[in-house]
Scaffold this motif. Structure first.
Motif, PDB file in Angstrom:
ATOM      1  N   PHE A 208       0.869  -1.197   0.000  1.00 41.90           N
ATOM      2  CA  PHE A 208       0.000   0.000   0.000  1.00 41.90           C
ATOM      3  C   PHE A 208       0.899   1.239   0.000  1.00 41.90           C
ATOM      4  CE2 PHE A 208       0.485  -1.733   4.292  1.00 41.90           C
ATOM      5  CZ  PHE A 208       1.005  -0.653   5.009  1.00 41.90           C
ATOM      6  N   TRP A 209       0.286   2.386  -0.103  1.00 39.33           N
ATOM      7  CA  TRP A 209       1.014   3.671  -0.178  1.00 39.33           C
ATOM      8  C   TRP A 209       2.135   3.643  -1.215  1.00 39.33           C
ATOM      9  CZ3 TRP A 209       2.465   3.983   5.739  1.00 39.33           C
ATOM     10  CH2 TRP A 209       1.288   4.130   6.504  1.00 39.33           C
ATOM     11  N   PRO A 210       1.861   3.396  -2.478  1.00 36.86           N
ATOM     12  CA  PRO A 210       2.976   3.457  -3.443  1.00 36.86           C
ATOM     13  C   PRO A 210       3.488   4.908  -3.486  1.00 36.86           C
ATOM     14  CG  PRO A 210       0.887   3.211  -4.586  1.00 36.86           C
ATOM     15  CD  PRO A 210       0.569   3.154  -3.143  1.00 36.86           C
ATOM     16  N   ARG A 211       4.719   5.136  -3.110  1.00 40.25           N
ATOM     17  CA  ARG A 211       5.252   6.493  -2.993  1.00 40.25           C
ATOM     18  C   ARG A 211       6.282   6.751  -4.061  1.00 40.25           C
ATOM     19  NH1 ARG A 211       1.907   9.206  -1.559  1.00 40.25           N
ATOM     20  NH2 ARG A 211       3.420  10.936  -1.445  1.00 40.25           N
ATOM     21  N   PRO A 212       6.216   7.924  -4.708  1.00 43.78           N
ATOM     22  CA  PRO A 212       7.254   8.288  -5.660  1.00 43.78           C
ATOM     23  C   PRO A 212       8.557   8.546  -4.903  1.00 43.78           C
ATOM     24  CG  PRO A 212       5.371   9.796  -5.754  1.00 43.78           C
ATOM     25  CD  PRO A 212       5.178   8.964  -4.561  1.00 43.78           C
ATOM     26  N   TYR A 213       9.614   8.058  -5.493  1.00 40.93           N
ATOM     27  CA  TYR A 213      10.937   8.235  -4.908  1.00 40.93           C
ATOM     28  C   TYR A 213      11.622   9.323  -5.737  1.00 40.93           C
ATOM     29  CZ  TYR A 213      14.550   6.277  -1.820  1.00 40.93           C
ATOM     30  OH  TYR A 213      15.466   6.088  -0.824  1.00 40.93           O
ATOM     31  N   VAL A 214      12.066  10.328  -5.051  1.00 41.86           N
ATOM     32  CA  VAL A 214      12.563  11.522  -5.773  1.00 41.86           C
ATOM     33  C   VAL A 214      13.840  12.027  -5.099  1.00 41.86           C
ATOM     34  CG1 VAL A 214      10.266  12.292  -6.487  1.00 41.86           C
ATOM     35  CG2 VAL A 214      11.198  13.086  -4.314  1.00 41.86           C
ATOM     36  N   PHE A 215      14.483  12.939  -5.759  1.00 41.62           N
ATOM     37  CA  PHE A 215      15.566  13.667  -5.055  1.00 41.62           C
ATOM     38  C   PHE A 215      14.966  14.944  -4.464  1.00 41.62           C
ATOM     39  CE2 PHE A 215      18.284  11.329  -8.092  1.00 41.62           C
ATOM     40  CZ  PHE A 215      19.116  10.717  -7.172  1.00 41.62           C
ATOM     41  N   GLY A 216      15.283  15.171  -3.218  1.00 37.14           N
ATOM     42  CA  GLY A 216      14.843  16.427  -2.601  1.00 37.14           C
ATOM     43  C   GLY A 216      16.061  17.351  -2.434  1.00 37.14           C
ATOM     44  N   VAL A 217      15.893  18.566  -2.805  1.00 33.75           N
ATOM     45  CA  VAL A 217      16.996  19.544  -2.647  1.00 33.75           C
ATOM     46  C   VAL A 217      16.501  20.675  -1.729  1.00 33.75           C
ATOM     47  CG1 VAL A 217      17.937  18.985  -4.905  1.00 33.75           C
ATOM     48  CG2 VAL A 217      16.385  20.918  -4.672  1.00 33.75           C
ATOM     49  N   ARG A 218      17.456  21.418  -1.226  1.00 33.72           N
ATOM     50  CA  ARG A 218      17.058  22.510  -0.332  1.00 33.72           C
ATOM     51  C   ARG A 218      16.028  23.395  -1.036  1.00 33.72           C
ATOM     52  NH1 ARG A 218      21.739  23.830   0.326  1.00 33.72           N
ATOM     53  NH2 ARG A 218      21.778  25.824  -0.814  1.00 33.72           N
ATOM     54  N   LYS A 219      15.083  23.831  -0.327  1.00 35.15           N
ATOM     55  CA  LYS A 219      13.992  24.619  -0.896  1.00 35.15           C
ATOM     56  C   LYS A 219      14.566  25.805  -1.688  1.00 35.15           C
ATOM     57  CE  LYS A 219       9.388  24.669  -0.501  1.00 35.15           C
ATOM     58  NZ  LYS A 219       8.813  23.809  -1.483  1.00 35.15           N
ATOM     59  N   GLY A 220      14.137  25.993  -2.948  1.00 35.29           N
ATOM     60  CA  GLY A 220      14.553  27.122  -3.767  1.00 35.29           C
ATOM     61  C   GLY A 220      15.735  26.807  -4.674  1.00 35.29           C
ATOM     62  N   ASN A 221      16.345  25.610  -4.527  1.00 31.20           N
ATOM     63  CA  ASN A 221      17.505  25.254  -5.377  1.00 31.20           C
ATOM     64  C   ASN A 221      16.993  24.683  -6.692  1.00 31.20           C
ATOM     65  OD1 ASN A 221      19.936  24.556  -6.425  1.00 31.20           O
ATOM     66  ND2 ASN A 221      20.630  23.336  -4.656  1.00 31.20           N
ATOM     67  N   HIS A 222      16.311  25.559  -7.486  1.00 29.11           N
ATOM     68  CA  HIS A 222      15.680  25.112  -8.747  1.00 29.11           C
ATOM     69  C   HIS A 222      16.709  24.646  -9.749  1.00 29.11           C
ATOM     70  CE1 HIS A 222      12.020  26.666  -7.102  1.00 29.11           C
ATOM     71  NE2 HIS A 222      12.560  27.888  -6.955  1.00 29.11           N
ATOM     72  N   GLU A 223      17.838  25.300  -9.703  1.00 26.69           N
ATOM     73  CA  GLU A 223      18.892  24.974 -10.679  1.00 26.69           C
ATOM     74  C   GLU A 223      19.308  23.500 -10.550  1.00 26.69           C
ATOM     75  OE1 GLU A 223      22.911  27.222 -12.255  1.00 26.69           O
ATOM     76  OE2 GLU A 223      22.281  27.479 -10.160  1.00 26.69           O
ATOM     77  N   LEU A 224      19.447  23.073  -9.283  1.00 26.49           N
ATOM     78  CA  LEU A 224      19.855  21.670  -9.055  1.00 26.49           C
ATOM     79  C   LEU A 224      18.719  20.719  -9.433  1.00 26.49           C
ATOM     80  CD1 LEU A 224      21.984  19.697  -8.084  1.00 26.49           C
ATOM     81  CD2 LEU A 224      21.138  20.019  -5.743  1.00 26.49           C
TER      82      LEU A 224
END
Ligand code: C2E
Ligand code: CA
Ligand code: CA
Length: 741
Positions: A208-224
């Motif tokens: 249950f709860w199939p969750r997307p696995y993603v990279f999280g970057v510091r908030k506002g680091n759009h470039e990365l």
């Protein structure tokens, strides 16, 4: 730098394959960062990321991060620490990115890339709690979760009834279930399954709860975020992502193999065994078939062999013609019987079908065989203990009850009705009784029975019981040896005159053989003739006698022109190959006189009737006359004999000797003379010992007389004295010599 957009995805249990539209015209290696990108993550989150024993970063996410950094023209650095620290490392700027499940709470702290993987969660419990299959079941239960994990956040928010047990790592989560500190744990399936085997823990819920696995970057680091998205898009498009994914797939999925995969695996593992098994089965089937067919063949062969053996045993133990026991079997069984009787008297009889040969010659082999069969059956029906056919019409039987021997003979000589013919068996029987005084074996008993049987045959009796007196005289053997050495050297002839009762002249004589043995003295022909007959030597003697007698005839006819000599012929002399015909022809060619008469016994004529007939016919055509000797002692009737080409009958002494006192014999003699004359036969009376008898014979019309009253057998010189003059006056009934005195 281009943009990527999610265009679709496909979720499978525990894994997500991500399809992204390609961003065209983006440079593959467009360095964005000086130095390297720092990725933080959990030090204990296999297979995504963990620190191995040497402190090296390992895992799917680590490899992915390395690949993405390399594609982007930089390097990845990994900061693997406890999970809470890993998250903080990004927010604090110590790290650039962290791979994590997308959630709303985290949205406050992080900006996210496109998902590159999907992971469901599951409930893991000890086997004893296997009933906890859904989140609802966990209410009121102690459930372990990792600090800072998606599961911790979500359960605390939406399932307040669950008592959460907080632990530091995913492994610790399962360990607490194992140690019963928690009733269950909820975590990502891929990692839960990773440790499940170690603690003997099972996943009891559906994912249950199939969750997307993603990279999280510091908030506002759009470039990365853009850069990471770009590298991901390119890597997914050119297969680099796939390479990493497939390298780690076994660890990531840890899914239960699908049926086909299991089958494939099982097949690959089992194939050689299967092939071997199939081969083995085929081979064993083939062997079984070969063995079965061979077994069948062997069984058949064995059955045939057994049948053949039974047949051979049967043949060895039985006489094929009558089905009775063979001689060998009879002897073997008799031995057993004698031993079991332990000295009690037991009796064996031997019966011979005397006229078997004659029946075969007169009728056919078949008639002879039928008679033997019926004879055997009749014997068997007589309640003997055992009956055997020794062959050639000789039967043997063991008696275990008292029975009159004459009854056996009488019963066995009753007429046999065979198809269209009636046959009377003539038999002779020997009896041997094993007395209690001495034990003898079967062979000896049968030998004694044969001795009795041959003694009975010799003496003209129908049966005799064995006694030592019947044993052959050893002197007989010496006599035979002497004959073989000296032949007729010590033999000579005497002549017994035959008186013609009509003329009173001696018109003939019977040549009688004498043997003056140097070792045993004068031997009676009644002893040595049967001995020579049994040994097959008599023919040699007959030839000698015929030659000598014929020779004498030439001399004697000088004294009496019509003189004739009678010679005794044995039964064997009439058999084929005796040379009698040739001898007569030879004598006729070299001798002047021809008045030779051959005396044959009834039985010798009857035994081989047709051959005897031919010989007699030849003799008559050669002017050699024939007489039937000892007439009246056999069974042949005069009318039967008269069918043969014979000239004379010689009435046996037994009728003559006492005919003057025995009325029956008197009438036999009278009627025989009368009948013989009617049949054109002359009659000679033998053994006339007194004048009264001689006169009576003369009165009866008897043609010739022979006997001591006329003369004993005398040498030729003495015989001559009686020739050429009448010696008997029939009208007065006396001899001239006596009449004149
Ligand atoms: P058989 O042919 O019946 O010969 C007559 C026998 O009766 C002779 O005995 C003779 O001596 C005897 N005999 C003659 N008249 C009287 C009489 O009045 N009273 C008594 N009691 N006896 C009388 P033998 O010579 O001892 O011969 C005995 C038998 O031997 C003959 O019986 C004959 O069967 C056989 N035999 C003799 N010579 C020959 C021979 O050369 N060849 C063959 N095959 N058998 C012979
Ligand atoms: Ca005779
Ligand atoms: Ca005779």
């Amino acid at each position: 730098m281009g943009n990527g957009a999610i265009t679709g995805n496909r979720l499978t249990q525990g894994a997500l394959v991500v399809g992204l539209s390609l961003c065209v015209g983006v440079s593959q290696a467009d360095p964005v960062f000086e130095g390297h990108v720092v990725f933080s993550g959990s030090a204990t989150y296999p297979p995504h990321q963990w620190l191995d024993e040497d402190g090296e970063a390992q895992g799917f996410v680590v490899d992915l991060e390395n690949m993405l950094a390399r594609r982007g023209g930089t390097e990845a650095e990994h900061l693997l620490v406890p999970w809470e620290q890993a998250l903080q490392a990004v927010t604090s700027g110590e790290a650039d990115a962290v791979a994590l499940f997308l959630s709303e709470e985290r949205n406050k702290q992080f900006d996210f890339t496109e998902p590159f993987y999907y992971v469901p969660h599951g409930i893991f419990v000890d086997d004893d709690n296997s009933l906890l299959g859904s989140l609802g079941d966990l209410d009121g239960r102690r459930v372990a979760v990792v600090d800072g994990s998606y599961a911790e956040k979500r359960l605390s928010r939406s399932h307040p009834g669950i008592e959460l047990i907080h632990v530091g790592t995913e492994r610790a989560c399962l360990a607490s279930v194992d140690s019963q500190d928690a009733d269950a744990c909820v975590e990502a399936t891929h990692i839960g399954r990773q440790y499940a085997d170690e603690f003997d823990i099972t996943q009891t819920s559906a994912p249950f709860w199939p969750r997307p696995y993603v990279f999280g970057v510091r908030k506002g680091n759009h470039e990365l975020v853009d850069w990471l998205n770009q590298q991901l898009t390119l890597a997914i498009a050119d297969g680099a992502y796939g390479e990493v994914y497939y390298r780690w797939k076994p660890e990531l999925e840890r899914e239960e193999a699908t049926f086909s995969e299991s089958l494939r695996k099982v097949t690959w593992v089992a194939l050689p065994f299967s092939l071997m098994a199939i081969f083995g089965w085929c081979f064993s089937w083939y062997l079984k078939r070969v063995v079965a067919s061979r077994t069948r063949q062997l069984t058949q062969e064995l059955a045939e062999r057994r049948k053949l053996q039974d047949e051979l045993t049967w043949r060895a133990e039985h006489d094929c013609l009558t089905g009775l026991y063979s001689r060998e079997k009879f002897i073997a069984d008799l031995d057993v019987f004698l031993a079991s009787e332990n000295g009690r008297p037991s009796t064996v009889v031997l019966i011979r079908l005397l006229n078997l040969e004659q029946i075969i010659l007169m009728f056919s082999y078949q008639a002879g065989h039928d008679l033997m069969k019926r004879f055997g059956e009749r014997l068997e029906a007589m309640d003997f203990r055992q009956v055997s056919h020794f062959g050639s019409g000789v039967f043997a039987a063991v008696l275990d009850q008292k029975i009159r021997y004459q009854n056996i003979v009488d019963h066995m000589t009753e007429t046999f009705e065979l198809d269209s013919i009636s046959l009377d068996a003539q038999v002779v029987m020997g009896v041997s009784i094993n007395q209690a005084d001495g034990l003898i074996d079967a062979e000896e008993m049968v030998r004694r029975t044969m001795t009795a049987f041959s003694a009975a045959s010799k003496k003209g009796k129908t049966w005799l019981i064995y006694g030592p007196e019947l044993e052959p005289d050893p002197n007989d053997l010496f006599l035979l040896q002497e004959f073989r050495r000296n032949s007729t050297r010590d033999m000579f002839l005497v002549y017994q005159p035959k008186l013609d009762l009509t003329t009173g002249y001696i018109q003939g004589a019977e040549a009688l053989l004498r043997w003056n043995s140097p070792e045993q003295g004068v031997v009676s022909p009644e002893r040595f003739i049967p001995l020579l007959e049994q040994s097959g030597l008599v023919t040699e003697v007959t030839h000698w006698v015929v030659e000598k007698a014929w020779c004498a005839l030439d001399r004697l006819q000088v004294h009496e022109r019509s003189f004739g000599i009678s010679v005794n012929i044995a039964a064997r002399d009439l058999m084929p190959g005796s040379g009698l015909v040739g001898l007569v022809e030879e004598m006729q060619s070299i001798r002047k006189s021809h008045r030779i008469c051959l005396e044959l016994t009834e039985t010798s004529v009857i035994e081989d009737y047709s051959h005897a007939y031919d010989i007699l016919d030849f003799l008559r055509s050669s002017n050699v006359s024939c007489a039937v000797d000892d007439f009246g002692t056999g069974y042949a009737s005069l009318s039967y004999l008269s069918k043969l080409p014979i000239d004379e009958v010689k009435l046996d002494q037994v009728f003559i000797k006492d005919m003057m006192r025995n009325k029956q014999n008197y009438s036999i003699v009278a009627s025989t003379i009368s009948l013989a004359h009617k049949l054109n036969l002359t009659v000679t009376a033998e053994g006339v010992e007194d004048m009264e008898t001689l006169k009576a014979l003369s009165d009866m019309g008897c043609d010739t007389a022979q006997g001591y009253v006329i003369s004993r057998p005398v040498p030729e010189s003495k015989l001559v004295e009686l020739l050429g003059r009448p010696i008997f006056d029939a009208s007065r009934g006396g001899f001239y010599k006596e009449l004149s005195t």
